[in-house]
Motif scaffolding. Structure first.
Motif, PDB file in Angstrom:
ATOM      1  N   LEU A  64       0.204  16.257  -4.483  1.00  0.00           N
ATOM      2  CA  LEU A  64       0.244  14.798  -4.402  1.00  0.00           C
ATOM      3  C   LEU A  64       0.259  14.298  -2.948  1.00  0.00           C
ATOM      4  N   LEU A  65       0.689  15.182  -2.004  1.00  0.00           N
ATOM      5  CA  LEU A  65       0.872  14.743  -0.615  1.00  0.00           C
ATOM      6  C   LEU A  65      -0.394  14.122  -0.052  1.00  0.00           C
ATOM      7  N   GLU A  66      -1.531  14.855  -0.204  1.00  0.00           N
ATOM      8  CA  GLU A  66      -2.768  14.376   0.415  1.00  0.00           C
ATOM      9  C   GLU A  66      -3.200  13.048  -0.192  1.00  0.00           C
ATOM     10  N   VAL A  67      -3.151  12.992  -1.503  1.00  0.00           N
ATOM     11  CA  VAL A  67      -3.660  11.797  -2.159  1.00  0.00           C
ATOM     12  C   VAL A  67      -2.756  10.590  -1.894  1.00  0.00           C
ATOM     13  N   MET A  68      -1.453  10.813  -1.760  1.00  0.00           N
ATOM     14  CA  MET A  68      -0.552   9.691  -1.483  1.00  0.00           C
ATOM     15  C   MET A  68      -0.783   9.129  -0.086  1.00  0.00           C
ATOM     16  N   GLU A  69      -1.096  10.011   0.879  1.00  0.00           N
ATOM     17  CA  GLU A  69      -1.232   9.551   2.253  1.00  0.00           C
ATOM     18  C   GLU A  69      -2.663   9.164   2.585  1.00  0.00           C
ATOM     19  N   GLU A  70      -3.620  10.037   2.149  1.00  0.00           N
ATOM     20  CA  GLU A  70      -5.011   9.848   2.567  1.00  0.00           C
ATOM     21  C   GLU A  70      -5.829   9.045   1.565  1.00  0.00           C
ATOM     22  N   GLY A  76       0.815  -1.224   0.000  1.00  0.00           N
ATOM     23  CA  GLY A  76       0.000   0.000   0.000  1.00  0.00           C
ATOM     24  C   GLY A  76       0.837   1.257   0.000  1.00  0.00           C
ATOM     25  N   GLY A  77       2.042   1.204  -0.548  1.00  0.00           N
ATOM     26  CA  GLY A  77       2.928   2.365  -0.547  1.00  0.00           C
ATOM     27  C   GLY A  77       3.189   2.856  -1.954  1.00  0.00           C
ATOM     28  N   HIS A  78       4.101   3.793  -2.035  1.00  0.00           N
ATOM     29  CA  HIS A  78       4.443   4.386  -3.323  1.00  0.00           C
ATOM     30  C   HIS A  78       5.939   4.287  -3.531  1.00  0.00           C
ATOM     31  N   VAL A  79       6.304   4.363  -4.836  1.00  0.00           N
ATOM     32  CA  VAL A  79       7.708   4.122  -5.189  1.00  0.00           C
ATOM     33  C   VAL A  79       8.286   5.351  -5.860  1.00  0.00           C
ATOM     34  N   LEU A  80       9.536   5.685  -5.482  1.00  0.00           N
ATOM     35  CA  LEU A  80      10.265   6.747  -6.161  1.00  0.00           C
ATOM     36  C   LEU A  80      11.414   6.094  -6.922  1.00  0.00           C
ATOM     37  N   LEU A  81      11.344   6.188  -8.254  1.00  0.00           N
ATOM     38  CA  LEU A  81      12.419   5.640  -9.084  1.00  0.00           C
ATOM     39  C   LEU A  81      13.361   6.784  -9.432  1.00  0.00           C
ATOM     40  N   GLU A  91      11.417  16.941   2.464  1.00  0.00           N
ATOM     41  CA  GLU A  91      11.490  15.722   3.284  1.00  0.00           C
ATOM     42  C   GLU A  91      10.116  15.135   3.547  1.00  0.00           C
ATOM     43  N   ALA A  92       9.134  15.996   3.766  1.00  0.00           N
ATOM     44  CA  ALA A  92       7.781  15.500   4.059  1.00  0.00           C
ATOM     45  C   ALA A  92       7.252  14.674   2.899  1.00  0.00           C
ATOM     46  N   GLN A  93       7.573  15.162   1.688  1.00  0.00           N
ATOM     47  CA  GLN A  93       7.086  14.418   0.504  1.00  0.00           C
ATOM     48  C   GLN A  93       7.886  13.126   0.312  1.00  0.00           C
ATOM     49  N   LEU A  94       9.192  13.224   0.518  1.00  0.00           N
ATOM     50  CA  LEU A  94      10.011  12.004   0.388  1.00  0.00           C
ATOM     51  C   LEU A  94       9.542  10.934   1.371  1.00  0.00           C
ATOM     52  N   ASP A  95       9.135  11.392   2.558  1.00  0.00           N
ATOM     53  CA  ASP A  95       8.698  10.438   3.577  1.00  0.00           C
ATOM     54  C   ASP A  95       7.414   9.731   3.172  1.00  0.00           C
ATOM     55  N   ARG A  96       6.679  10.321   2.210  1.00  0.00           N
ATOM     56  CA  ARG A  96       5.434   9.681   1.741  1.00  0.00           C
ATOM     57  C   ARG A  96       5.737   8.466   0.843  1.00  0.00           C
ATOM     58  N   PHE A  97       6.896   8.467   0.226  1.00  0.00           N
ATOM     59  CA  PHE A  97       7.254   7.320  -0.625  1.00  0.00           C
ATOM     60  C   PHE A  97       7.720   6.163   0.247  1.00  0.00           C
ATOM     61  N   ALA A 103     -14.460  15.485  -0.640  1.00  0.00           N
ATOM     62  CA  ALA A 103     -13.386  14.491  -0.732  1.00  0.00           C
ATOM     63  C   ALA A 103     -13.763  13.428  -1.752  1.00  0.00           C
ATOM     64  N   HIS A 104     -12.859  13.166  -2.675  1.00  0.00           N
ATOM     65  CA  HIS A 104     -13.085  12.158  -3.705  1.00  0.00           C
ATOM     66  C   HIS A 104     -12.038  11.063  -3.523  1.00  0.00           C
ATOM     67  N   ALA A 105     -12.483   9.819  -3.333  1.00  0.00           N
ATOM     68  CA  ALA A 105     -11.541   8.712  -3.093  1.00  0.00           C
ATOM     69  C   ALA A 105     -10.955   8.237  -4.407  1.00  0.00           C
ATOM     70  N   VAL A 106      -9.671   7.932  -4.338  1.00  0.00           N
ATOM     71  CA  VAL A 106      -9.000   7.369  -5.517  1.00  0.00           C
ATOM     72  C   VAL A 106      -9.227   5.858  -5.498  1.00  0.00           C
TER      73      VAL A 106
END
Lengths: 682, 325
Positions: free
Chosen positions: B129-135, B46-51, B170-176, B144-147
């Motif tokens: 992207l922060l909100e949608v990646m976390e929430e 359930g996470g995201h990837v940074l390539l 850093e806050a965004q990097l921590d989301r990945f 609110a619209h769910a992805v």
């Protein structure tokens, strides 16, 4: 419980119980012990068949065994079950050694073997199938046997070696029964090292001050009114051809009673006696050069309570014999009579001439009893001092006194009896023609020697007995009245009590050649002692007692040199045992233990993995990684999975890994793997 | 769905599914199975990837191949300096026919979103992207619209060409959940890619082997996989060591350590185990934690990288060993 494992454990226990059976006379004890082992294993097999828990098996069987022990011994020991069971062991320790094989005395031994075998059987039958349980049980039984028999049952250590070999067999073969792998050289090598250490320690460690459990209990000591048999020498001499007893065995003097206490008027025998084998050791230690002698004795016309023996008796076939612990005199309260036949094992001090030539005599309170001369007349003291003038050693003093007493004096069966100072003065100094002057029985010869020897500081006592006689055609040595005699004995430090023969001078004790050599030297420097004046100087402390302790120091033994190899070997023995215990503990831990064992092997091979490496990382580094990786996976699962795993082949894999590691380690670096302490610190 | 811990039979089924998806993705991206597996770990966790890689190494191909194998909806967003947040999340649009204002979803409403060259967008757009990646929701005009579920953002960035880029905060990097790189293929695989007629790099050849619902269900079940206390303590000790290291201005956050636990659960299951082992932690702590750490200025000047520092810390912390107590 596999049959092989159970059989091995039962045999190991039965063999280890063999010395314990030596605590009882006869041959009934060991079969009973072996039966107890078999019964215990049978009980455990039945309990497992009926799915009883280990606790139920132990408690139930133990209770039944204790109850049986109570019913067996309750007739002989007063009190309830607790008292009977509590008193059974002290009772055994205060009985004769070896104990008579009566049910009440056999009970504690059988019960102990049963309980030990029960615990071992449970450990062998359990899920973890202990390999340490049987050897530990065997050690317990063997130690009990050594304590009960004071180490005599396995004096040469043969049973100990057998136990070690059997234990090694179990560890090496039984442990690998499920595996087809060939036996590695590690465990046998460790066993060999252990064997060497045991053998060396057994040969080196002094056993003179060994632990004696019988010292923990106070034996029943009987105060008996005993008669001094010295006056009977004359009556025995009168019945010269009468057969008093006959003996089958080596040619040794037969001892009837030892007289150590002298009052100035007469000799007195000890009046405190306890069961043979149960009483304390003698007040003066036995000599370093001693041998055991077994004789069979058949009483003829001899009567009284004194029981003939040889040397210092250690065991007899009669169950109700009492012994004076210091002198070894045997007493039979019911009295001896014609036809009484029995066996005696005795220890005879046999120092050689070289031992005695430089021997010293001890000092201190221990020998005060053997120097006691209440109211010694100055004449005798002065005569004694003159007799030992120019002597250099206690041995030369004894030889000189033996010669002086014998000089111009003759044995005479008709001479007046008596051991008082007056009789001895008459015997030594009486004018020719007086009754008893220069004539006496063995009583006067022995007493004169003893008084003079004590006067110069030699610990001395008198023994009443029978001189050695040649063997007859039927194999018996027939001892008659004419053979009755008395002789003095002098105690030399390290060499024990040495007999002297002031009657003939050569029949006992040191060799005639040795005595002649001493006398020849003294003859050129020593004048004959003269009869001292009646108002001679008061008695002074004899020269031997005046010598400082340093002069009395014992000759140095070189046995301590053997401690140099013995100490490291004993350390290796301890390490090998600790490693064996660790391996057994790891075996019980399944895959986790197998992996820990592999880490031990890597440590021994000098390849201790870094702290951050995981089990698979470590497995990838070993020479044969395939089984190591499989084992690492099993260990990881055992450590980190939520569920417990069933049986696995982790130890088989561990042995494969070990074999792979051993292949890349030179043999000389593997020599001490079995005793390397490093895994113990992990 | 049951609350019980995942069992061995479920693990076997997941391992088979994981292999199928990996094989499908590998038809498009050859010789990079480890990277594919890492992306799948993030997806099932359930996470995201940074390539993070140079252009032309297959970042986009990987993201689209994953989406193809998943059978879900995939979208690609090319981040540029003039990209607006609403271009990513969607916006409210007036419909003249109905006379109503309706929400038009942006490209973020997909199972797999490829955020290409994410560091080229302004910080405001990145933060969209922060909100949608976390929430997992997009809020537009207070609604609110769910992805879709599962929702996987595969972002790429070029670490070499930094002109005109905005460093990810850093806050965004921590989301990945994890960061990795693809790297150039080995010779044999590169030949395979270059060979005429090869299917390598063609997204159309990737077979669909699962569906979003199955992936979402797997992710929920894998969250119950057993992680023993010694391993959790080991993860905590690693995190504590990063916070205590003098070369790091910012150590691993609790969110980062939780992400490591989630990844360890999926990684263990992908290897057919219903329990985690220390090797899983060591394999994943670099990809999951390194991008969350921030070096001190002195360490940067000394040429250190967070990956190197983390490797040294891992070599310093004692690993739990499977030995008897």
């Amino acid at each position: 419980m596999t049959g092989l494992r159970a059989g091995w454990a039962a045999v190991l226990l039965a063999v280890a119980a063999f010395p314990l059976a030596g605590g009882w006379s006869g041959s009934v004890a060991w079969p009973l012990f072996a039966g107890a082992v078999v019964v215990a294993f049978g009980v455990v097999v039945l309990a497992r068949r009926f799915r009883l828990t280990t606790g139920m098996t132990l408690v139930g069987s133990g209770a039944v065994g204790l109850l049986g022990g109570y019913f067996v011994a309750r007739g002989a020991i007063a009190g309830g079950p607790l008292e009977v069971l509590r008193d059974s062991v002290p009772r055994l320790l205060t009985s004769a050694r070896p104990a008579p094989p009566t049910p009440d005395l056999l009970m504690p031994g059988v019960l102990m073997v049963f309980l030990v075998a029960l615990v071992v059987a449970v450990s062998v039958a359990g899920e973890r199938r202990s390999l340490i349980g049987p050897p530990v049980g065997a050690v317990v039984l063997y130690t009990a046997g050594a304590l009960v028999t004071a180490g005599r049952a396995d004096a040469r250590g043969l049973v100990a070696v057998a136990v070690v070999v059997l234990a090694a067999f179990g560890w090496v073969v039984v442990d690998r029964a499920e595996s087809t792998r060939r036996v590695s050289l590690g465990p046998p090598g460790a066993v060999l090292a252990v064997l060497a250490a045991v053998a060396l320690l057994a040969g080196v460690l002094p056993s003179r001050d060994a632990f004696e459990p019988r010292e923990l209990v106070r034996p029943p000591v009987t105060d008996l009114a005993v008669s001094n048999p010295l006056p009977r020498l004359a009556s025995w001499a009168a019945m010269a051809d009468t057969e008093l007893l006959r003996m089958r065995g080596p040619e040794l003097p037969v001892r009837l009673v030892v007289l150590a206490d002298y009052t100035g008027a007469a000799w007195q025998a000890s009046s405190l006696y306890g069961p043979i084998g149960a009483v304390a050791p003698p007040d003066l230690p036995a000599g370093r050069r001693a041998r055991e002698a077994d004789v069979e004795l058949v009483v003829g016309a001899l009567d009284g309570n004194w029981l003939p023996t040889v040397g210092r008796p250690v065991s007899t076939s009669l169950g109700d014999v009492l012994v004076d612990p210091d002198s070894g005199s045997l007493m039979l309260p019911r009295g001896v009579g014609p036809g009484l036949s029995y066996d005696v094992r005795g220890v005879v001090d046999r120092p050689n001439d070289d031992d005695l030539a430089g021997a010293k005599v001890p000092t201190g309170d221990a020998i005060r009893r053997y120097l006691d001369l209440p109211g010694l007349p100055a004449t005798l003291a002065d005569y004694a001092r003159q007799a030992v003038a120019n002597t250099r050693t206690p041995y030369e003093q004894a030889v000189a006194l033996e010669q002086v007493v014998r000089l111009d004096r003759h044995p005479d069966a008709e001479a007046p009896v008596g051991s008082s100072y007056a009789r001895i003065e008459q015997f030594l100094f009486g004018p020719a023609g007086d009754a008893g002057a220069g004539k006496g029985t063995a009583e006067q010869f022995a007493t004169a020697f003893a008084v003079l020897a004590r006067a110069v500081g030699l610990p001395t006592r008198v023994v009443v007995g029978f001189q050695p006689v040649p063997e007859g055609p039927d194999g018996y040595r027939v001892i008659r009245g004419v053979d009755a005699t008395a002789w003095p004995e002098v105690y030399f430090a390290d060499w024990g009590w040495v007999p002297f023969d002031p009657v003939s001078g050569t029949d006992s004790g040191p060799s005639a050649a040795s005595k002649r050599e001493v006398l020849n030297r003294l003859a050129s420097t020593t004048a004959q002692p003269t009869v001292p004046a009646k108002d001679g100087p008061p008695l002074v402390v004899p020269s031997q007692q005046a010598q400082p302790d340093a002069a009395q120091a014992k000759p140095r033994s070189r046995h301590w040199l053997l401690l140099f190899p013995a100490l490291p070997l004993s350390a290796l023995l301890v390490l090998a045992c600790l490693r064996a215990v660790r391996r057994a503990r790891l075996r019980r831990a399944g895959a986790l233990g197998a992996w820990a064992w592999v880490l031990d092997v890597l440590l021994l091979a000098g390849r201790q993995p870094a702290r951050h490496l995981t089990a698979p990382d470590i497995a990838a580094l070993v020479p044969d990684p395939e089984p190591a990786l499989r084992l690492a996976a099993l260990a990881d699962r055992a450590a980190f999975a939520p569920d417990t795993t069933g049986p696995d082949d982790s130890w088989r894999l561990a042995r494969q890994v070990r074999a792979g590691i051993k292949r890349v380690v030179p043999w000389y670096r593997r020599l001490f793997w079995a005793v390397d302490p490093r895994p113990l610190r992990r | 769905m049951t609350g019980a811990a995942i069992g061995e039979h479920e693990i076997a089924a997941f391992q088979a599914l994981h292999k199928r998806v990996g094989d499908a993705v590998e038809t498009a991206l050859r010789g990079k199975r480890e990277v594919v597996d890492l992306v799948l770990v993030a997806m099932f966790a359930g996470g995201h990837v940074l390539l993070e890689d140079v252009p032309g190494t297959g970042k986009t191909t990987l993201a689209r191949a994953v989406a193809g194998a998943l059978g879900g909806l995939s979208r690609r967003v090319q981040f540029t300096p003039d990209l607006l947040p609403s271009d990513v999340t969607g916006t409210s649009v007036y419909d003249p026919k109905s006379g109503q204002v309706g929400f038009r979803p942006g490209p973020v409403f997909a199972n797999v979103v490829l955020a290409d060259e994410i560091n080229r967008a302004a910080a405001k757009t990145q933060s969209a992207l922060l909100e949608v990646m976390e929430e997992r929701t997009v809020t537009v005009d207070g609604v609110a619209h769910a992805v879709p579920d599962p929702f996987l953002v595969v972002a790429t960035q070029n670490p070499i060409d930094l002109d005109g880029t905005y460093r990810l905060p850093e806050a965004q990097l921590d989301r990945f959940m994890l960061r990795t790189s693809i790297g150039y293929p080995e010779l044999v695989h590169e030949l395979d890619v270059l060979r005429p007629g090869s299917g390598a790099g063609r997204i159309g050849t990737v077979p669909t082997v699962t569906n979003p619902h199955q992936v979402a269900e797997c992710a929920r079940r894998l969250a119950t996989l057993h992680v023993a206390d010694p391993i959790l303590r080991y993860i905590t000790e690693l995190g504590t060591a990063t916070r205590a290291d003098d070369r790091l201005r910012l150590g691993a956050s609790t969110r980062g350590l939780r992400a490591l636990v989630r990844c360890v659960q999926v990684y263990a299951a992908s290897h057919g185990r219903h329990f985690a082992v220390p090797s899983d932690v060591q394999r994943l702590c670099g990809p999951v934690l390194a991008h969350r750490l921030v070096l001190t200025r002195e360490a940067q000047l000394a040429g250190a990288t967070t990956t190197e520092v983390l490797a040294e810390i891992t070599a310093r912390v004692e690993v739990p060993r499977p030995t008897p107590q």
